[in-house]
Design a protein around this motif. Structure first.
Motif, PDB file in Angstrom:
ATOM      1  N   VAL A 222       0.827  -1.205   0.000  1.00  0.00           N
ATOM      2  CA  VAL A 222       0.000   0.000   0.000  1.00  0.00           C
ATOM      3  C   VAL A 222       0.866   1.262   0.000  1.00  0.00           C
ATOM      4  N   ARG A 223       2.028   1.207   0.651  1.00  0.00           N
ATOM      5  CA  ARG A 223       2.905   2.378   0.693  1.00  0.00           C
ATOM      6  C   ARG A 223       3.750   2.527  -0.568  1.00  0.00           C
ATOM      7  N   PHE A 227       3.882   1.294  -7.365  1.00  0.00           N
ATOM      8  CA  PHE A 227       3.180   0.052  -7.666  1.00  0.00           C
ATOM      9  C   PHE A 227       1.677   0.291  -7.734  1.00  0.00           C
ATOM     10  N   LEU A 228       1.162   1.211  -6.956  1.00  0.00           N
ATOM     11  CA  LEU A 228      -0.261   1.549  -7.041  1.00  0.00           C
ATOM     12  C   LEU A 228      -0.582   2.192  -8.391  1.00  0.00           C
ATOM     13  N   PHE A 229       0.331   3.025  -8.912  1.00  0.00           N
ATOM     14  CA  PHE A 229       0.155   3.549 -10.274  1.00  0.00           C
ATOM     15  C   PHE A 229       0.089   2.396 -11.277  1.00  0.00           C
ATOM     16  N   ALA A 352       0.120 -11.495  -6.888  1.00  0.00           N
ATOM     17  CA  ALA A 352      -1.309 -11.738  -6.698  1.00  0.00           C
ATOM     18  C   ALA A 352      -2.119 -10.452  -6.842  1.00  0.00           C
ATOM     19  N   ALA A 353      -1.601  -9.347  -6.307  1.00  0.00           N
ATOM     20  CA  ALA A 353      -2.311  -8.073  -6.425  1.00  0.00           C
ATOM     21  C   ALA A 353      -2.460  -7.668  -7.883  1.00  0.00           C
ATOM     22  N   SER A 354      -1.392  -7.834  -8.665  1.00  0.00           N
ATOM     23  CA  SER A 354      -1.437  -7.495 -10.081  1.00  0.00           C
ATOM     24  C   SER A 354      -2.473  -8.325 -10.814  1.00  0.00           C
ATOM     25  N   THR A 418       8.706  -3.337  -4.998  1.00  0.00           N
ATOM     26  CA  THR A 418       9.384  -3.374  -6.281  1.00  0.00           C
ATOM     27  C   THR A 418      10.571  -2.438  -6.271  1.00  0.00           C
ATOM     28  N   ASP A 419      11.624  -2.846  -6.944  1.00  0.00           N
ATOM     29  CA  ASP A 419      12.848  -2.052  -6.995  1.00  0.00           C
ATOM     30  C   ASP A 419      12.690  -0.964  -8.033  1.00  0.00           C
TER      31      ASP A 419
END
Length: 428
Positions: A222-223, A227-229, A352-354, A418-419
């Motif tokens: 979430v932070r 990755f949220l984008f 899994a989120a993706s 993610t890096d």
């Protein structure tokens, strides 16, 4: 084994030679399982054949979809706790048992039991996918990782293209053979995974640090604003993707085109993807991940929006299909491989989120698309164009390399996601 030079893209043959044997077993199992994945495609037809009304049959298919979306989240959790191999064995073994009993529970009087069954079946069937992606990422050499995800997509698309042809022959013999064959392929995949895929390292998931990682993994996600984008881009892309199967066939029919044209569109897209995606991935492997994701997403969505061009003739529709598939080949492997760059301790949940977000978009996309088409006609394709531009911009924001200097993580630090500090070529 040969490796690509810094100035040359990895070739297809280089990637095939560099593919470890367990990855080949994994891809073979995915192909075999997809070859018999008949439930989602033929469930409605099968249930109407057994005496169900279209409304109840459609609701059951929707229930399967709900289970499938939840299954990807479950798969990420199981992968983090049990390991990839054990998750695949559990998911495939469980789905085999469930699909075997569908013919015995398909009578209209057993509707409530069948409803629970299909939800569980969707849950189990899809929960193997995050595990398969995580294992591929772990075993495939870094420079060939995106190529590996291209191979995974090709295996799935090949099975999805050949499966309906096999189903047509099985139906001529006995409708029940669809689900018995589906169960056999799932069970075979479970046995192959149990005997041929590597076991997880013993003891790693029982340490205090590992338990802390499990508690903090979703907080890390979430932070992770980038990755949220990326997730939002995947959602918008899925909404556009769904119209290829939902709105396009009815729009072509409304325009006076024959069903054969839509069949030709599906055939063209499958043939192009299966035959060219790996070669295209090899070509774009010198690009940055953000470039491949942005350009490919934009071209793909632009191609889908092109179905709304006025006065479209069959040749133009087929050309538009080729453009959209070309964009999909450029961006698809990079986007699907991106969560695999996450720290190993949270990788399963990132994957899994993706896949959950994309599955959610694919599930709600048809209803939204048909609603827009019903009220605004070809305006749905203009909406796809808008979503495509947003998806491309968000893909760039999510995958672009950062100017921040790389920081060395301390041993006691929580797991990172993610890096986003790397140079991020698509082969990384």
């Amino acid at each position: 084994m040969s490796k690509p030079s810094e100035d040359a893209a990895p070739g297809v043959l280089d990637a095939l030679r560099a593919t470890p044997r367990p990855v080949r077993y994994l891809l073979g199992g995915v192909l075999l399982n997809q070859l018999g994945a008949f439930v989602q495609t033929f469930l409605v037809l099968y249930l109407t054949h057994r005496g169900y009304g279209v409304d109840k049959a459609g609701f059951l298919l929707g229930a399967y979809g709900v289970g499938a979306v939840a299954g990807t989240l479950l798969g990420g959790e199981l992968t983090s706790r049990l390991g990839s191999r054990n998750t695949i064995v559990t998911a495939m073994g469980g789905s085999a048992v469930l699909v075997f009993v569908i013919p015995w529970l398909a009578e209209p009087g057993a509707y409530p039991v069948l409803l629970c069954l299909v939800v569980l079946l969707g849950l189990m069937t899809q929960s193997y996918r995050p595990a398969a992606s995580a294992l591929l990422s772990e075993l495939m050499p870094d420079e060939y990782r995106v190529m590996g995800f291209s191979m995974l997509r090709i295996a799935m698309n090949t099975g999805a293209a050949a499966g309906p042809l096999l189903a047509a022959g099985l139906i001529q013999i006995d409708w029940n053979l669809l689900f018995w064959f589906d169960g056999v392929t799932a069970l075979t995949y479970a046995l192959l995974a149990a005997t041929l895929l590597p076991k997880p390292a013993a003891g790693e998931k029982d340490t205090p640090a590992a338990k802390e990682d499990q508690r903090s993994a979703y907080g890390v996600l979430v932070r992770d604003h980038r990755f949220l984008f990326y997730l939002t881009s995947m959602l918008f892309s899925a909404l556009v993707y769904a119209q290829f199967f939902a709105v396009l066939p009815v729009d072509l029919e409304d325009a006076g085109h024959s069903t054969a044209l839509y069949s030709a569109v599906l055939t063209l897209s499958s043939v192009v993807l299966i035959s060219l995606e790996l070669a295209v991935t090899a070509r774009v492997s010198r690009w940055r991940a953000s470039t491949a994701a942005t350009v490919g997403t934009f071209v793909y969505c632009l191609g889908i929006a092109g179905f709304g061009l006025p006065g479209s003739v069959p040749a133009l529709i087929l050309l538009t299909t080729a453009v959209s598939v070309g964009g999909l080949m450029v961006s698809g492997p990079t986007l699907w491989a991106h969560p695999a760059k996450a720290d190993e301790r949270v990788r399963g949940r990132y994957i899994a989120a993706s896949q959950t977000v994309f599955g959610l978009g694919s599930a709600i996309g048809p209803a939204l698309g048909m609603l827009v088409w019903t009220h605004y006609g070809d305006g749905v394709w203009a909406a796809c164009a808008v979503l495509g531009v947003l998806a491309a911009a968000l893909a760039y924001a999510g995958l672009r390399p950062s100017d921040e200097p790389p920081a060395r993580p301390e041993a006691e630090d929580p797991p990172t996601g993610t890096d986003t500090r790397e140079e991020a070529t698509v082969s990384g």
